[in-house]
Design an enzyme around this catalytic site. Structure first.
Site, PDB file in Angstrom:
ATOM      1  N   THR A 333       0.856  -1.175   0.000  1.00  0.00           N
ATOM      2  CA  THR A 333       0.000   0.000   0.000  1.00  0.00           C
ATOM      3  C   THR A 333       0.897   1.231   0.000  1.00  0.00           C
ATOM      4  OG1 THR A 333      -1.727   1.192   1.177  1.00  0.00           O
ATOM      5  CG2 THR A 333      -0.235  -0.106   2.524  1.00  0.00           C
ATOM      6  N   HIS A 385       2.561 -11.356  14.004  1.00  0.00           N
ATOM      7  CA  HIS A 385       3.623 -11.882  14.854  1.00  0.00           C
ATOM      8  C   HIS A 385       3.379 -13.345  15.240  1.00  0.00           C
ATOM      9  CE1 HIS A 385       7.213 -11.532  17.025  1.00  0.00           C
ATOM     10  NE2 HIS A 385       6.932 -10.540  17.867  1.00  0.00           N
TER      11      HIS A 385
END
Lengths: 414, 465
Positions: A333, A385
């Protein structure tokens, strides 16, 4: 009477909103003439008249939510012009309330008190089994979103329990009674696209252990390369040489190095993807869409630029197909086009990584003990994560940085 | 030569229902039956006449043993010829009913013995020996089954009878030995015990009603024992000698041991049934039945193109309602529709008192398959209707998936449970959970409340026990 039906909306798209009817009941219609526009999670869709004749009735007025195979209205076949009786009941139904033949389920617990949750389904669909009724009522779930495995697609208690436990489907936000609107306020229904953006962004935040790591990249080398070759590149390939192609390439190199960033979590498993379908976020006046450049690792730089150009054009026209927006493995993006200097992008679930590009800004940098002015860009990598370790995320971003600062590496697969 | 879309061999529950469905769907259909009446084993010498005798003999037993407790003093006297006649009258009326249904649905009935004579050809041999050949696009084998025999025990239908002979004994035997503790043996044994016979049941296995849930079978055996039936389990019959004085049956323990002799006036051989394919001409189309005589099918299609098989000649439980469902599915497939039978929801009923009924998996099957399940149970002793009717024996047991709560099986022993099992069949067909039944209103006071209370028990909220 020929029914006007909701067409298949594409994989994983289960409902659409009726955006606009181009005809009124009683109007003459021709076969294949566009009668109604639908808006799905991602794109607009047009439905044509199934036959010559007269639009007899509209069972799904503008704003209604419809599912594939559901009835939108009917066309009385035959000589056009004969006035067919309009159904005032359907026309009078408030937008967003009428529900034409959904596949299953009762309406979601909606605003206001629910005196008898077992009330007959006003949409005329299958009533829910008692156990399912209890589960959806107690947990404020929308039964329309529960896939049924029972006879004729009915929802079993097991289906409802599974949907309740599925992390991907958090309980629907409790719809509270709409608050009164003040004089200087305006209430506007979110478009289906906006609703989807809102839901999916929140889903990503609720699901992933999301974290962002930053770095910065010196754009000098890429800019020099681009200045040197942009004219001959455009002449040869018919497409402008931008920065995006380099970043797509740099990301693919980094994804190959750190496969976890190109993977997704499903239940207790990790699915590694040995294909590189890169989503490129495009801002449109209706909202953000993310078309996907398929097998970007097989494309030349010019191929990537062409693909991005074509998809971007379609996104702005609103003519992207659902297939063109599905199945990305990683997303890029670029907030820089609006001037953003630094941001933390939100993952495009179920992907595990998203690269944020930003504005190129000249800044004084210390290079070999000297202060020099360099065109710098901050890079952000948001990652999940749960499957990407901090070391891997940082290594990924450093790899992207290295490929952009030293583009010869792209040539040499370094 | 007459030409048909479908020729059905056999006019039992499989055959006649297939014929009716074919007629409904507009197929040109003929049904061949060698008996004078339609309805097959079920209607002529099986389910129906045995139920007629069970019902009548139960009245006799109630009048004899239970009326006093209700405050009715009466001394019933058995009129066996009338009891047998009312049975025969019912059977006759019902066979006529099928003839009417055949006419109504334009089914051509052909009397005689049908045999396949190559692809698309069926030869019918009439009672007079005259043969006619039918040409059929589809042949449906629905020839059913016949009672199995036991080596050394020759059925004469007088002293040593099978299920057919046991339906019309001319007198109540003083001593009746039933070989086989399956459904047929225990039903017919019950009939004659109620009418006064001393009944001993000899069974090779160490349990009654194989295939039924173990807990139910144990309760059932206890109930029948209490009524006066004697059980000799794990016992095999090695021979039978009939004389003017009666039958002397030699038995010995299956595990080995001393042989002994059981005396009986009548011996009923009820050791199961075997598929009936004799003289059917299967070889002319290349069909070979398996070792036990069953015809293998894939959704009723045999290995021969255009030849189908349904009911007892195929694998699965030998039950009229299974044949009936297969008949519908088979004909619908022939007609290009989506015929389907859900083999997970085929109920079984034993029409004794108390009745036994079940559908779905037994606890033993779930354990063997390693399925985690929950049990809900409710005794009829805690059901008000059963209590006031003096029929408080038995219980309902519901088995449901531990995780999804989906009903996996329902097993019942008690009054009228055969009429109530259908509730669980519908529930299971719709993949219902125990909670779905538990949250469905049932009328009070009825025995059906026990079904709901048992369902409540799966999740631990039985309210009336």
């Amino acid at each position: 009477m020929a029914d006007i039906l909701v067409p298949t909306l594409g994989e994983s798209v289960s409902e659409a909103t009726v955006a606009r009817w181009t005809k009124k009941p009683g109007d003459a219609v021709k076969k294949d003439e566009i009668l109604v526009e639908l808006e799905t999670d991602k794109v607009g869709l047009e439905v044509a008249a199934p036959a010559d004749g007269v639009l007899a009735d509209i069972s799904a007025p503008e704003g209604a939510t419809v599912t594939p195979g559901g009835r939108l209205g009917g066309v009385t076949e035959g000589a056009a012009g004969a006035k067919a009786p309009a159904k005032p009941a359907a026309a009078a139904a408030p937008a967003g309330e009428a529900q034409p033949e959904p596949a299953k389920g009762q309406p979601a617990p909606s605003s206001g008190p629910v005196p008898d949750t077992r009330a007959p389904d006003e949409r005329g669909a299958q009533p829910l089994a008692p156990s399912v009724q209890r589960i959806v009522t107690e947990n404020k779930m929308d039964p329309a979103g529960i896939p049924g495995t029972g006879k004729d697609g009915r929802i079993t208690k097991g289906d409802a329990l599974a949907a309740l436990q599925a992390p991907a489907a958090p309980p629907a936000t409790a719809p509270s009674a709409p608050r009164a609107i003040g004089d200087r306020e305006e209430r506007v229904r979110m478009t289906r696209l906006r609703q989807t953006i809102a839901r999916r962004l929140k889903e990503a935040q609720n699901t992933a252990a999301m974290l962002t790591t930053f770095n910065e990249v010196d754009m000098s080398a890429i800019m020099a390369l681009r200045n040197q070759y942009k004219d001959v590149f455009e002449k040869r390939h018919g497409v402008k040489l931008g920065f995006m192609g380099f970043f797509v390439r740099a990301c693919i190199a980094a994804l190959k190095e750190i496969p976890a960033v190109n993977a997704e979590i499903e239940g207790q498993d990790i699915i590694y993807k040995n294909h590189y379908d890169i989503g490129v976020a495009v801002g449109t006046d209706r909202g953000l869409v993310v078309p996907v450049v398929r097998d970007a690792d097989d494309l030349t730089l010019a191929g990537i630029e062409k693909a991005i150009g074509g998809l971007g054009r379609k996104a702005r026209d609103g003519s992207l197909s659902i297939e063109e927006m599905q199945g990305g493995t990683f997303t890029i993006t670029n907030g820089g086009v609006y001037g953003s200097l630094m941001s933390t992008p939100i993952l495009n679930a179920p992907q595990s990584g998203i690269l944020g590009m930003h504005k190129i800004q000249e800044r004084p940098m210390a290079v070999n003990g000297q202060v020099v002015i360099r065109p710098m860009m901050y890079l952000a990598l948001s990652y999940d994560h749960r499957i990407v370790d901090g070391k891997e995320a940082v290594t990924f971003l450093v790899s992207v940085k290295d490929h952009i600062e030293d583009p010869q590496r792209l040539l040499l697969d370094l | 030569m007459a030409q048909y879309d479908v020729v059905i061999i056999g006019g039992g529950p499989g055959g006649y229902n297939a014929a009716i469905r074919a007629g409904q769907l507009g197929l040109k259909v003929a049904c061949i039956e060698s008996r004078k009446t339609l309805g097959g084993t079920c209607l002529n010498v099986g389910c129906i006449p045995s139920k007629a005798l069970l019902h009548a003999s139960e009245f006799f037993s109630i009048a004899k043993h239970d009326f006093a407790g209700f405050g009715i003093d009466a001394e019933p006297k058995l009129n066996l010829p009338q009891m047998l006649k009312q049975k025969d009258d019912s059977v006759t009326a019902l066979t006529k009913g099928i003839e009417f249904l055949f006419k109504k649905n334009k089914v051509e009935r052909i009397s005689g013995r049908g045999r396949i004579a190559g692809p698309g050809k069926v030869v019918v041999t009439g009672e007079d020996g005259a043969e006619q050949t039918l040409e059929a696009k589809n042949i449906v084998i629905a020839t059913g089954s016949e009672p199995s025999t036991l080596p050394g025990v020759e059925v004469d239908q007088k002293q040593i009878v099978d299920s057919t002979g046991a339906l019309s004994l001319s007198a109540v035997p003083k001593k009746l030995v039933v070989i086989g503790a399956g459904i047929i043996g225990l039903e017919l044994g019950s009939v004659w015990r109620r009418l006064g016979a001393e009944v001993t049941v000899v069974e090779f296995l160490d349990r009654t009603i194989p295939g039924a849930d173990g807990e139910i079978a144990t309760a059932f055996q206890r109930a029948l024992t209490k009524q006066g039936m004697t059980f000799r389990l794990s016992t095999k019959v090695t021979g039978a000698k009939a004389s003017a004085k009666g039958v002397s049956l030699t038995v010995e323990p299956v595990a080995g041991g001393a042989a002994e002799t059981l005396d009986a006036d009548v011996v009923l051989v009820a050791v199961g049934r075997r598929p009936y394919t004799e003289g059917l001409g299967l070889d002319t189309v290349g069909i070979t039945p398996d070792k036990r005589g069953f015809i293998d099918t894939d959704h009723y299609r045999t290995s021969a193109p255009g030849v189908w098989a349904i009911g007892d000649v195929t694998h699965g439980p030998m039950l009229a309602h299974k044949a009936e469902d297969e008949a519908v599915a088979c004909i619908e497939l022939i007609a290009g529709k989506a015929g389907h039978v859900n083999y997970d929801v085929i109920p079984g009923v034993i029409y004794t008192f108390p009745e036994v009924a079940w559908v779905g998996k037994t606890e033993e099957e779930l354990k063997a398959a390693g399925v985690a399940y929950k049990v809900g149970k409710f005794p009829f002793a805690a059901n008000s209707r059963a209590k006031v009717n003096h029929e408080a024996e038995g219980f309902v047991k519901v088995l449901a998936d531990a995780k999804t709560d989906r009903i996996l099986g329902a097993h019942m022993i008690g009054p009228q449970v055969g009429e109530m099992i259908g509730e669980y069949c519908v529930a299971m067909e719709f993949a219902a959970s125990s909670e779905d039944v538990a949250r469905t209103c049932h009328p009070h006071p009825t025995r059906s409340e026990a079904l709901r209370q048992a369902a409540m028990g799966v999740e631990g909220w039985t309210m009336q026990a």
